[in-house]
Design an enzyme around this catalytic site. Structure first.
Site, PDB file in Angstrom:
ATOM      1  N   ASP A  14       0.991  -1.011   0.150  1.00 12.58           N
ATOM      2  CA  ASP A  14       0.102  -0.335   0.282  1.00 12.58           C
ATOM      3  C   ASP A  14       0.915   0.935  -0.131  1.00 12.58           C
ATOM      4  OD1 ASP A  14       1.082   0.426   2.175  1.00 12.58           O
ATOM      5  OD2 ASP A  14      -1.086   0.212   3.295  1.00 12.58           O
ATOM      6  N   HIS A  53       8.423 -30.893  11.218  1.00 10.24           N
ATOM      7  CA  HIS A  53       7.301 -29.485  10.538  1.00 10.24           C
ATOM      8  C   HIS A  53       6.108 -29.221   9.240  1.00 10.24           C
ATOM      9  CE1 HIS A  53      10.464 -27.639  12.606  1.00 10.24           C
ATOM     10  NE2 HIS A  53      11.676 -28.413  11.901  1.00 10.24           N
ATOM     11  N   CYS A  60       3.245  -2.714   4.400  1.00  7.03           N
ATOM     12  CA  CYS A  60       2.643  -1.896   4.313  1.00  7.03           C
ATOM     13  C   CYS A  60       3.348  -1.145   5.527  1.00  7.03           C
ATOM     14  CB  CYS A  60       0.991  -2.663   4.638  1.00  7.03           C
ATOM     15  SG  CYS A  60       0.656  -2.955   6.519  1.00  7.03           S
ATOM     16  N   HIS A  95      10.341 -23.731   9.035  1.00 10.30           N
ATOM     17  CA  HIS A  95      10.015 -24.639   9.985  1.00 10.30           C
ATOM     18  C   HIS A  95       8.455 -24.463   9.719  1.00 10.30           C
ATOM     19  CE1 HIS A  95      12.531 -24.470  13.740  1.00 10.30           C
ATOM     20  NE2 HIS A  95      13.357 -25.287  12.655  1.00 10.30           N
ATOM     21  N   THR A 134       3.137  -0.926   8.967  1.00  7.65           N
ATOM     22  CA  THR A 134       3.242  -1.536  10.281  1.00  7.65           C
ATOM     23  C   THR A 134       3.453  -3.370   9.290  1.00  7.65           C
ATOM     24  OG1 THR A 134       1.190  -2.045  10.830  1.00  7.65           O
ATOM     25  CG2 THR A 134       2.280  -0.675  11.748  1.00  7.65           C
TER      26      THR A 134
HETATM   27  C1  RB5 Z   1      -1.672   3.288   6.055  1.00  8.61           C
HETATM   28  O1  RB5 Z   1      -1.468   4.309   6.500  1.00  8.61           O
HETATM   29  C2  RB5 Z   1      -1.548   2.116   6.670  1.00  8.61           C
HETATM   30  O2  RB5 Z   1      -2.282   2.268   7.907  1.00  8.61           O
HETATM   31  C3  RB5 Z   1      -0.884   0.736   6.795  1.00  8.61           C
HETATM   32  O3  RB5 Z   1      -0.250   1.158   5.871  1.00  8.61           O
HETATM   33  C4  RB5 Z   1      -0.984  -0.460   7.941  1.00  8.61           C
HETATM   34  O4  RB5 Z   1       0.342  -0.165   8.717  1.00  8.61           O
HETATM   35  C5  RB5 Z   1      -1.767  -1.044   8.345  1.00  8.61           C
HETATM   36  O5  RB5 Z   1      -1.250  -2.234   9.063  1.00  8.61           O
END
Ligand code: RB5
Length: 149
Positions: A7, A131, A63, A96, A65
């Site tokens: 994203d 595994h 993304c 694993h 996080t």
């Molecule tokens: C987008 O701003 C953010 O929420 C997305 O990239 C991500 O971190 C969601 O888990």
């Protein structure tokens, strides 16, 4: 084949990783985004469905996080996606867990670190053995979920 997508929160990292993949002769398909704001579940679905269509391929999702996109990816039957922020996890999740998708954070770690994680993940093979039984148990849970048993 490597199927990659992000994203907007992971866009910069995705573009960096594409350059590293090229340098290291790993062919890839980019499923977006182009830097504009998109919803991470849409990208997760695009990449994962493509991975499932092409046996032997692997997915890379980024993304902000890495969490949202990994949650979405793991909803798809047949996908074992791991959010990796350290070298040990990136390596052992192949050894694993036979993960077929790696999820990375575009905002919590730098681009170079993301590449180190992706590189070890791509070059580590599943160990098999004991595994395999555990993976089979994950698949069995998945089967129950999807048939509402
Ligand atoms: C987008 O701003 C953010 O929420 C997305 O990239 C991500 O971190 C969601 O888990």
């Amino acid at each position: 084949m490597i199927i990659i997508g992000s994203d907007h929160g992971g866009y910069e990292t995705k573009e960096f990783l594409k350059k590293q993949l090229e340098k290291n002769n790993h062919p890839y398909i980019d499923c977006g985004c182009d830097g504009s704001s998109v919803d991470y579940p849409d990208i997760a679905e695009l990449v994962c469905r493509r991975v499932l269509k092409d046996p032997g391929s692997k997915g890379v999702l980024v993304c902000g996080t890495g969490v949202g996109i990994s949650i979405a990816a793991n909803k798809i039957k047949g996908i074992r996606a791991a959010l990796c922020g350290d070298y040990y996890t990136a390596k052992y999740t192949r050894l694993h867990n036979d993960t077929n998708v790696i999820c990375l954070s575009g905002r919590a770690i730098g681009c170079e670190a993301a590449w180190e994680l992706l590189n070890v993940w791509l070059t580590t093979e599943f160990e098999g053995g004991r595994h395999t039984l555990r993976i089979d148990k994950i698949t069995a849970i998945e089967e129950k979920e999807y048939t509402n048993e």
